[in-house]
Design a protein around this motif. Sequence first.
Motif, PDB file in Angstrom:
ATOM      1  N   THR A 159      23.902   2.915 -11.256  1.00  0.00           N
ATOM      2  CA  THR A 159      22.848   1.955 -11.867  1.00  0.00           C
ATOM      3  C   THR A 159      22.484   1.039 -10.521  1.00  0.00           C
ATOM      4  OG1 THR A 159      23.902   1.523 -13.927  1.00  0.00           O
ATOM      5  CG2 THR A 159      22.493  -0.202 -13.191  1.00  0.00           C
ATOM      6  N   ILE A 160      21.210   1.297 -10.443  1.00  0.00           N
ATOM      7  CA  ILE A 160      20.376   0.329  -9.137  1.00  0.00           C
ATOM      8  C   ILE A 160      19.892  -0.623  -9.602  1.00  0.00           C
ATOM      9  CG2 ILE A 160      18.742   0.547  -7.159  1.00  0.00           C
ATOM     10  CD1 ILE A 160      19.059   3.565  -7.160  1.00  0.00           C
ATOM     11  N   ILE A 161      20.355  -2.032  -9.176  1.00  0.00           N
ATOM     12  CA  ILE A 161      19.766  -3.186  -9.612  1.00  0.00           C
ATOM     13  C   ILE A 161      19.012  -3.915  -8.571  1.00  0.00           C
ATOM     14  CG2 ILE A 161      20.413  -5.403 -10.418  1.00  0.00           C
ATOM     15  CD1 ILE A 161      23.074  -2.925 -10.699  1.00  0.00           C
ATOM     16  N   MET A 162      17.830  -3.812  -8.658  1.00  0.00           N
ATOM     17  CA  MET A 162      16.940  -4.423  -7.783  1.00  0.00           C
ATOM     18  C   MET A 162      16.496  -5.832  -8.116  1.00  0.00           C
ATOM     19  SD  MET A 162      14.337  -1.020  -6.829  1.00  0.00           S
ATOM     20  CE  MET A 162      13.709  -1.256  -8.541  1.00  0.00           C
ATOM     21  N   VAL A 163      16.791  -6.689  -7.160  1.00  0.00           N
ATOM     22  CA  VAL A 163      16.676  -8.175  -7.530  1.00  0.00           C
ATOM     23  C   VAL A 163      15.430  -8.720  -6.393  1.00  0.00           C
ATOM     24  CG1 VAL A 163      17.579 -10.349  -7.487  1.00  0.00           C
ATOM     25  CG2 VAL A 163      18.867  -8.404  -7.763  1.00  0.00           C
ATOM     26  N   GLY A 164      14.356  -9.355  -7.209  1.00  0.00           N
ATOM     27  CA  GLY A 164      13.111  -9.887  -6.255  1.00  0.00           C
ATOM     28  C   GLY A 164      12.477 -10.683  -6.804  1.00  0.00           C
ATOM     29  N   HIS A 165      11.192 -11.148  -6.449  1.00  0.00           N
ATOM     30  CA  HIS A 165      10.283 -11.927  -7.054  1.00  0.00           C
ATOM     31  C   HIS A 165       9.521 -11.166  -8.114  1.00  0.00           C
ATOM     32  CE1 HIS A 165      10.073 -13.848  -2.547  1.00  0.00           C
ATOM     33  NE2 HIS A 165      11.223 -14.267  -3.365  1.00  0.00           N
ATOM     34  N   PRO A 166       9.107 -11.910  -8.996  1.00  0.00           N
ATOM     35  CA  PRO A 166       7.913 -11.426 -10.022  1.00  0.00           C
ATOM     36  C   PRO A 166       7.150 -10.098  -9.406  1.00  0.00           C
ATOM     37  CG  PRO A 166       8.121 -13.661 -10.420  1.00  0.00           C
ATOM     38  CD  PRO A 166       8.739 -13.589  -9.116  1.00  0.00           C
ATOM     39  N   LYS A 167       6.659 -10.409  -8.097  1.00  0.00           N
ATOM     40  CA  LYS A 167       5.831  -9.371  -7.558  1.00  0.00           C
ATOM     41  C   LYS A 167       6.317  -8.004  -7.890  1.00  0.00           C
ATOM     42  CE  LYS A 167       4.031  -8.038  -3.445  1.00  0.00           C
ATOM     43  NZ  LYS A 167       4.689  -6.584  -3.397  1.00  0.00           N
ATOM     44  N   LEU A 168       7.829  -7.749  -7.719  1.00  0.00           N
ATOM     45  CA  LEU A 168       8.386  -6.484  -8.164  1.00  0.00           C
ATOM     46  C   LEU A 168       8.111  -5.785  -9.523  1.00  0.00           C
ATOM     47  CD1 LEU A 168      10.551  -4.559  -7.238  1.00  0.00           C
ATOM     48  CD2 LEU A 168      12.335  -5.744  -7.992  1.00  0.00           C
ATOM     49  N   GLY A 169       8.343  -6.944 -10.301  1.00  0.00           N
ATOM     50  CA  GLY A 169       7.999  -6.251 -11.826  1.00  0.00           C
ATOM     51  C   GLY A 169       6.413  -5.898 -11.954  1.00  0.00           C
ATOM     52  N   ASN A 170       5.477  -6.701 -11.368  1.00  0.00           N
ATOM     53  CA  ASN A 170       4.017  -6.335 -11.440  1.00  0.00           C
ATOM     54  C   ASN A 170       3.822  -5.034 -10.708  1.00  0.00           C
ATOM     55  OD1 ASN A 170       3.408  -8.553 -12.748  1.00  0.00           O
ATOM     56  ND2 ASN A 170       3.189  -9.917 -10.897  1.00  0.00           N
ATOM     57  N   ASP A 171       4.585  -4.780  -9.594  1.00  0.00           N
ATOM     58  CA  ASP A 171       4.114  -3.519  -8.680  1.00  0.00           C
ATOM     59  C   ASP A 171       4.590  -2.475  -9.506  1.00  0.00           C
ATOM     60  OD1 ASP A 171       3.054  -5.082  -6.674  1.00  0.00           O
ATOM     61  OD2 ASP A 171       4.850  -4.856  -5.271  1.00  0.00           O
ATOM     62  N   LEU A 172       5.859  -2.595 -10.374  1.00  0.00           N
ATOM     63  CA  LEU A 172       6.276  -1.568 -11.052  1.00  0.00           C
ATOM     64  C   LEU A 172       5.473  -0.914 -12.445  1.00  0.00           C
ATOM     65  CD1 LEU A 172      10.247  -1.805 -10.788  1.00  0.00           C
ATOM     66  CD2 LEU A 172       8.713  -0.259  -9.559  1.00  0.00           C
ATOM     67  N   ASN A 173       4.682  -2.084 -12.727  1.00  0.00           N
ATOM     68  CA  ASN A 173       3.930  -2.021 -13.911  1.00  0.00           C
ATOM     69  C   ASN A 173       2.653  -1.225 -13.657  1.00  0.00           C
ATOM     70  OD1 ASN A 173       5.491  -2.874 -15.775  1.00  0.00           O
ATOM     71  ND2 ASN A 173       4.975  -5.102 -15.542  1.00  0.00           N
ATOM     72  N   LYS A 174       2.311  -1.157 -12.216  1.00  0.00           N
ATOM     73  CA  LYS A 174       1.196  -0.436 -12.032  1.00  0.00           C
ATOM     74  C   LYS A 174       1.186   1.020 -12.262  1.00  0.00           C
ATOM     75  CE  LYS A 174       0.153  -3.232  -7.749  1.00  0.00           C
ATOM     76  NZ  LYS A 174       0.252  -3.086  -6.171  1.00  0.00           N
ATOM     77  N   PRO A 175       0.098   1.512 -12.761  1.00  0.00           N
ATOM     78  CA  PRO A 175      -0.065   2.970 -13.222  1.00  0.00           C
ATOM     79  C   PRO A 175       0.443   3.711 -12.093  1.00  0.00           C
ATOM     80  CG  PRO A 175      -1.912   1.995 -14.051  1.00  0.00           C
ATOM     81  CD  PRO A 175      -1.336   0.924 -12.935  1.00  0.00           C
ATOM     82  N   THR A 176       0.256   3.552 -10.807  1.00  0.00           N
ATOM     83  CA  THR A 176       0.560   4.714  -9.659  1.00  0.00           C
ATOM     84  C   THR A 176       1.995   4.561  -9.362  1.00  0.00           C
ATOM     85  OG1 THR A 176       0.281   2.576  -8.398  1.00  0.00           O
ATOM     86  CG2 THR A 176      -1.592   3.942  -8.377  1.00  0.00           C
ATOM     87  N   MET A 177       2.734   3.527 -10.064  1.00  0.00           N
ATOM     88  CA  MET A 177       4.258   3.439 -10.015  1.00  0.00           C
ATOM     89  C   MET A 177       5.036   3.869 -11.239  1.00  0.00           C
ATOM     90  SD  MET A 177       4.860   2.664  -6.970  1.00  0.00           S
ATOM     91  CE  MET A 177       6.669   2.304  -7.156  1.00  0.00           C
ATOM     92  N   GLU A 178       4.240   4.643 -11.979  1.00  0.00           N
ATOM     93  CA  GLU A 178       4.886   5.000 -13.344  1.00  0.00           C
ATOM     94  C   GLU A 178       6.143   5.862 -13.163  1.00  0.00           C
ATOM     95  OE1 GLU A 178       3.394   7.694 -17.176  1.00  0.00           O
ATOM     96  OE2 GLU A 178       2.060   6.506 -16.232  1.00  0.00           O
ATOM     97  N   GLU A 179       6.361   6.572 -12.331  1.00  0.00           N
ATOM     98  CA  GLU A 179       7.391   7.474 -12.166  1.00  0.00           C
ATOM     99  C   GLU A 179       8.697   6.962 -11.987  1.00  0.00           C
ATOM    100  OE1 GLU A 179       8.905  10.997  -8.944  1.00  0.00           O
ATOM    101  OE2 GLU A 179       7.009  10.126  -8.520  1.00  0.00           O
TER     102      GLU A 179
END
Length: 322
Positions: A159-179
């Motif tokens: 399990t990889i637990i990535m901790v960060g600012h809300p920007k992290l969640g927004n970045d991962l929600n981008k269609p280009t980061m769907e993988e």
Amino acid sequence: MYGEMMQYYGLVKDLDKADYFETEAFKSVLHSLEAAVMSGGIITLTGIVGVGKTRVIRHFQEGLKKNNQVVVAKSLATDKRRVNINTLYAALFADLPTPKDFKVPTQAEIRERKLQELIRKINKPIAFFIDGAHDLHWRTLIALKQLIETIEDAKGILTIIMVGHPKLGNDLNKPTMEEIGARAKLFSLDSWGQQKQKYIEWVLTHCSKPKTAVHDIVTPDAINLLAERLITPLQICHYLTLALIKGATTGTKPVDVEIVETILSPDLNTLEPKLARHGYNTTALCEHLNARRGEIKAYFNGQLPAARAEDFNKEIHKLGIL
């Protein structure tokens, strides 16, 4: 003046050195995290600057180590913008139980095979923590999925637990980061709400001499004002300390509303600091808005042309900040 302030109000340690304060919301998040860790995959834990992410994660790691059911590993590299998958492999190997003479192979194919061999011997789930993950390059994020798959091929659980600012969640929600974003479990540490008054009283109690009455240090109205105007424990400790220093300087005991009003910044909750707390400094905004640094400065100063400013507003609104 700092030492005089500590003595004047009967404080025995810095306010930011108080023990762990756990809200009901934090307890709920940690309970969910514990269940998620046992199933493997990618977890993101986000929260604004100063909300308590690092303390929560340290508390969580201590609990995992105490239960001894999970191997805890973490990346210590501070400049996450320069971190790549090779750095994270080195961090993972460093915290796994290995022979004394073990050296991490430099050739990728051999390295992955050695990791699989080690995973079979450990035979325990692994929790790998990456703080400051909002600064990781997108290629590194994609490679983390492949790291998990490498361990799954060896019948292991990572399990990889990535901790960060809300920007992290927004970045991962981008269609280009769907993988990777579509595979990630997202948890958020929200603002403290009604817990802020309790936190202020708790921190004063834990940092002052025994039997010191909290309201002999700060009045109830001043505590309510701090809780109303401030958002995070980081802000509270900072501005409460400033208020105590000002109070000691003027000989005011307890600290009252008038003292608190003088130390609170009028720009505390304007757009620029709000964005920064969410992980969007000038550099991040230039990338997100496809803008020049001069445009960002003009935007914050209200000097950007109306049409361009409206474009910025729409994009920032999508981030959930405006």
